[in-house]
Enzyme design. Structure first.
Site, mmCIF file in Angstrom:
data_model
loop_
_atom_site.group_PDB
_atom_site.id
_atom_site.type_symbol
_atom_site.label_atom_id
_atom_site.label_comp_id
_atom_site.label_asym_id
_atom_site.label_seq_id
_atom_site.Cartn_x
_atom_site.Cartn_y
_atom_site.Cartn_z
ATOM 1 N N HIS A 268 0.870 -1.187 0.000
ATOM 2 C CA HIS A 268 0.000 0.000 0.000
ATOM 3 C C HIS A 268 0.905 1.235 0.000
ATOM 4 O O HIS A 268 1.766 1.376 -0.874
ATOM 5 C CB HIS A 268 -0.919 -0.111 1.223
ATOM 6 C CG HIS A 268 -2.073 0.846 1.276
ATOM 7 N ND1 HIS A 268 -2.488 1.596 0.205
ATOM 8 C CD2 HIS A 268 -2.910 1.193 2.308
ATOM 9 C CE1 HIS A 268 -3.531 2.345 0.571
ATOM 10 N NE2 HIS A 268 -3.800 2.121 1.840
ATOM 11 N N HIS A 307 -2.176 -1.901 -9.741
ATOM 12 C CA HIS A 307 -3.176 -1.313 -8.847
ATOM 13 C C HIS A 307 -4.425 -2.169 -8.889
ATOM 14 O O HIS A 307 -4.779 -2.689 -9.936
ATOM 15 C CB HIS A 307 -3.511 0.127 -9.291
ATOM 16 C CG HIS A 307 -4.126 0.939 -8.212
ATOM 17 N ND1 HIS A 307 -5.465 0.890 -7.926
ATOM 18 C CD2 HIS A 307 -3.565 1.798 -7.323
ATOM 19 C CE1 HIS A 307 -5.700 1.696 -6.916
ATOM 20 N NE2 HIS A 307 -4.585 2.263 -6.526
ATOM 21 N N ASP A 363 2.810 5.758 -6.421
ATOM 22 C CA ASP A 363 4.031 5.635 -5.636
ATOM 23 C C ASP A 363 5.294 5.520 -6.484
ATOM 24 O O ASP A 363 6.398 5.601 -5.959
ATOM 25 C CB ASP A 363 3.941 4.402 -4.724
ATOM 26 C CG ASP A 363 2.944 4.625 -3.598
ATOM 27 O OD1 ASP A 363 2.879 5.769 -3.133
ATOM 28 O OD2 ASP A 363 2.255 3.679 -3.221
#
Ligand code: ACO
Length: 437
Positions: A268, A307, A363
Site C-alpha cells: 500500500h 493497482h 508511488d
C-alpha cells in the site's frame, strides 16, 4: 419477475428466488433466504480480499479504473490539482462543496491554530530510539493523542467530531516533522502560524538558525499538489481499516493510527519507499532489462507498478510527472529518474505487464520527487499519510452519519476441526508430534 431483479434457481432444492438489484449490486443479506433445508444458515458470499464487494455507499471519491478517472466530490483531480490548495481540497472532501473565499479563510485559520502539539507529546517523541522508523513514530503518536484528547470519544456529538478532525489535520504535519527532526538529531521546530500548511510543514522540517524559514515557492506548491493527489482514494486498504475501526465507535485518533498502520505496508503506501530501494538495487539504466526478466520469472514484483482498481493508467501518476518537473527545476534531476523512466518504458512495452494491465501507480514517481527534495526514503510513507488523514476522516465522518452503519464484522467459512475432546497433556505425544512435523 420484476425487471430490476436477479432470478436465481437453487438446483439443490429447485426453488426460485427474485433478488432485487440495488444500484448495480445485490444486497448480500438478500441471499440469506436461500437455504438447502430449513436448518441451513442460508447463502453467504465469499470474497476474501473484497475483490467484488461494495462495503458502503459513499459520495466522496469517484474512480473509474478502466478509464483512469479520479474525482473528489465530482471534480476531476486534474482541475483540483491545477487550481486549488490542499486545504481547499480538504474542505471539499470533508464538507462536500468547495469553500467560499470567507469560509476558506476561516478554515485555514482554524487548522493553522491547531498545529501545535502538547509538550508531553513532544517528550513522547523524544523517547523514541534515534533510528526509529518515522512511520512507527507517526502511528504511535497518533494513537497517543487519544490520551491527550479524551473528549474525542464523544463520537456521537457532531461538534466534537468536527473539533477532532481539525485537530488531526492540524497536527499530522507537526508530528511528521518532529519524527523527521528526531531521526536527524535536530531540535524540534514549533509551527509558524504565518505560513501556509505546506510552507509551515517545510519550516518545521528544515528551519535551522534563521529567524523565519522561507520556503521555495515552487517546492511548496509541488508538495501541496502531491498532498492533493494523495488526499483520498475511496475504499482502499487503509480507508477500509479507518471505517472498520471507527465502526466499533473507537475514537478518531486511534482509528487514524490504525489506518496509518495499514498504509505503512509495502503493498500500500509503503510502496514509495520500496520503489527507491528497488531503484538502488537496479543501480543503472543498463541493468533494467535484467531486472525486469527477474520479475517476470517470479522473483519479486516491480514496486510502484500495478493497482487493484486502475487497469489503464493511474491519473495521479501523470500529474506527479508535472510535479517532478517543477521540483527538478529547483533541485536538479534525481539520478534515479533515468532508471525509473527506462523501467517504465520497457515495462509498458512488455507482454507480461501489458497482459496484466500493470502501469506505474502514484508511488512510482513520488519517492523520486521526495528524495530530490531532501527526504530519506523512510519518510516517504509519512508524507503520504499527512494528506490521506483528510480522506480517512471524511470517510469516517460519512460512515458515522450513514443510517445503515453497523459494526464491521465479516463472516467466515470455518475450515477447522469439528468438535473434539481435550486429551490430557501426558497423553498428547502422538498428536503433538504431528503438529511439530
Ligand atoms: N510486478 C509484477 N507483477 C505484478 C505486479 C507488479 N508490481 N503487480 C501485480 N502483478 C501480477 C501478479 O503477480 C498477478 O500475476 P498472475 O496473474 O500471473 O498471478 C497479476 O499481476 C495480478 O496481480 P494481483 O496481485 O492479483 O493484483 P491485486 O489487485 O491483488 O494487487 C497490488 C494490486 C497489491 C497493488 C499489486 O499490483 C502490487 O503488489 N504492486 C506492487 C506494490 C505497489 O506498488 N503497491 C502500491 C499500490 S498504490 C497504493 O496503495 C497507494
Amino acid at each position: 419477475m420484476e425487471k430490476d431483479t436477479l432470478s436465481i434457481i437453487d438446483q439443490r432444492t429447485k426453488a426460485g428466488y427474485g433478488i432485487p438489484l440495488f444500484k448495480g449490486t445485490v444486497r448480500a443479506m438478500d441471499l440469506r433466504q436461500i437455504k438447502a433445508d430449513p436448518e441451513d444458515f442460508g447463502l453467504m458470499t465469499y470474497d476474501p480480499a473484497f475483490l467484488n464487494t461494495a462495503s458502503c455507499q459513499s459520495s466522496i471519491t469517484y474512480i473509474d479504473g478502466d478509464k483512469g478517472i479520479l474525482r473528489y466530490r465530482g471534480y476531476p483531480i486534474e482541475q483540483l490539482a491545477e487550481t486549488c490548495s490542499f486545504l481547499e481540497v480538504a474542505y471539499l472532501l470533508l464538507n462536500g462543496e468547495l469553500p467560499t473565499e470567507a469560509r476558506l479563510k476561516a478554515w485555514v485559520h482554524e487548522v493553522t491554530h491547531h498545529t501545535m502539539i502538547h509538550e508531553t507529546t513532544k517528550e513522547l517523541l523524544q523517547g523514541f530510539r534515534h533510528d526509529a522508523h518515522p512511520m512507527g513514530m507517526f502511528i504511535s503518536t497518533l494513537a497517543a493523542l487519544s490520551t491527550v484528547y479524551p473528549d474525542a470519544r464523544n463520537i456521537h456529538n457532531a461538534e466534537s467530531r468536527r473539533h477532532q478532525i481539525v485537530r488531526l489535520i492540524g497536527k499530522v504535519p507537526t508530528i511528521a516533522a518532529y519524527a523527521y527532526r528526531h531521526s536527524l538529531g535536530f531540535p524540534y521546530v514549533y509551527p509558524d502560524n504565518e505560513l501556509s500548511y505546506t510552507e509551515n510543514f517545510m519550516s518545521m522540517l528544515w528551519k535551522m538558525a534563521e529567524p523565519r524559514y522561507r520556503a521555495n515557492a515552487a517546492l511548496a506548491r509541488a508538495l501541496d499538489v502531491l498532498f492533493i493527489l494523495h488526499a483520498d482514494h475511496e475504499q482502499n486498504c487503509s480507508t477500509n481499516v479507518m471505517r472498520a475501526v471507527g465502526s466499533s465507535h473507537a475514537d478518531p485518533f486511534v482509528a487514524t493510527a490504525a489506518a496509518a498502520a495499514a498504509l505503512s505496508g509495502p503493498l500500500h503506501g509503503g510502496a514509495n519507499e520500496e520503489v527507491l530501494k528497488m531503484l538502488d538495487e537496479i543501480g543503472s539504466k543498463g541493468r533494467v532489462p535484467a531486472y525486469i526478466e527477474q520479475v517476470k520469472a517470479g522473483h519479486g514484483k516491480l514496486r510502484g507498478f500495478g493497482h487493484r482498481i486502475y487497469k489503464n493508467y493511474d491519473p495521479r501518476a501523470r500529474i506527479i510527472k508535472w510535479a517532478a518537473d517543477q521540483v527538478f527545476e529547483v533541485t536538479g534531476k534525481n539520478p534515479k529518474l533515468e532508471i525509473a523512466l527506462e523501467l517504465e518504458r520497457i515495462a509498458l512495452e512488455d507482454e507480461y505487464f501489458v497482459k496484466r494491465k500493470l502501469y506505474p501507480n502514484v508511488d512510482f514517481y513520488s519517492g523520486i520527487i521526495y528524495q530530490a527534495m531532501g527526504f530519506k526514503p523512510d519518510m516517504f510513507t509519512v508524507l503520504f499519510a499527512i494528506p490521506r488523514t483528510v480522506g480517512w476522516l471524511a470517510q469516517w465522518h460519512e460512515m458515522l452519519e450513514d443510517p445503515e452503519k453497523k459494526i464491521a464484522r465479516p463472516r467466515q467459512i470455518y475450515t477447522g476441526y469439528p468438535e473434539r475432546n481435550v486429551i490430557p497433556v501426558e497423553k498428547r505425544g502422538v498428536q503433538a508430534l504431528a503438529v511439530e512435523r
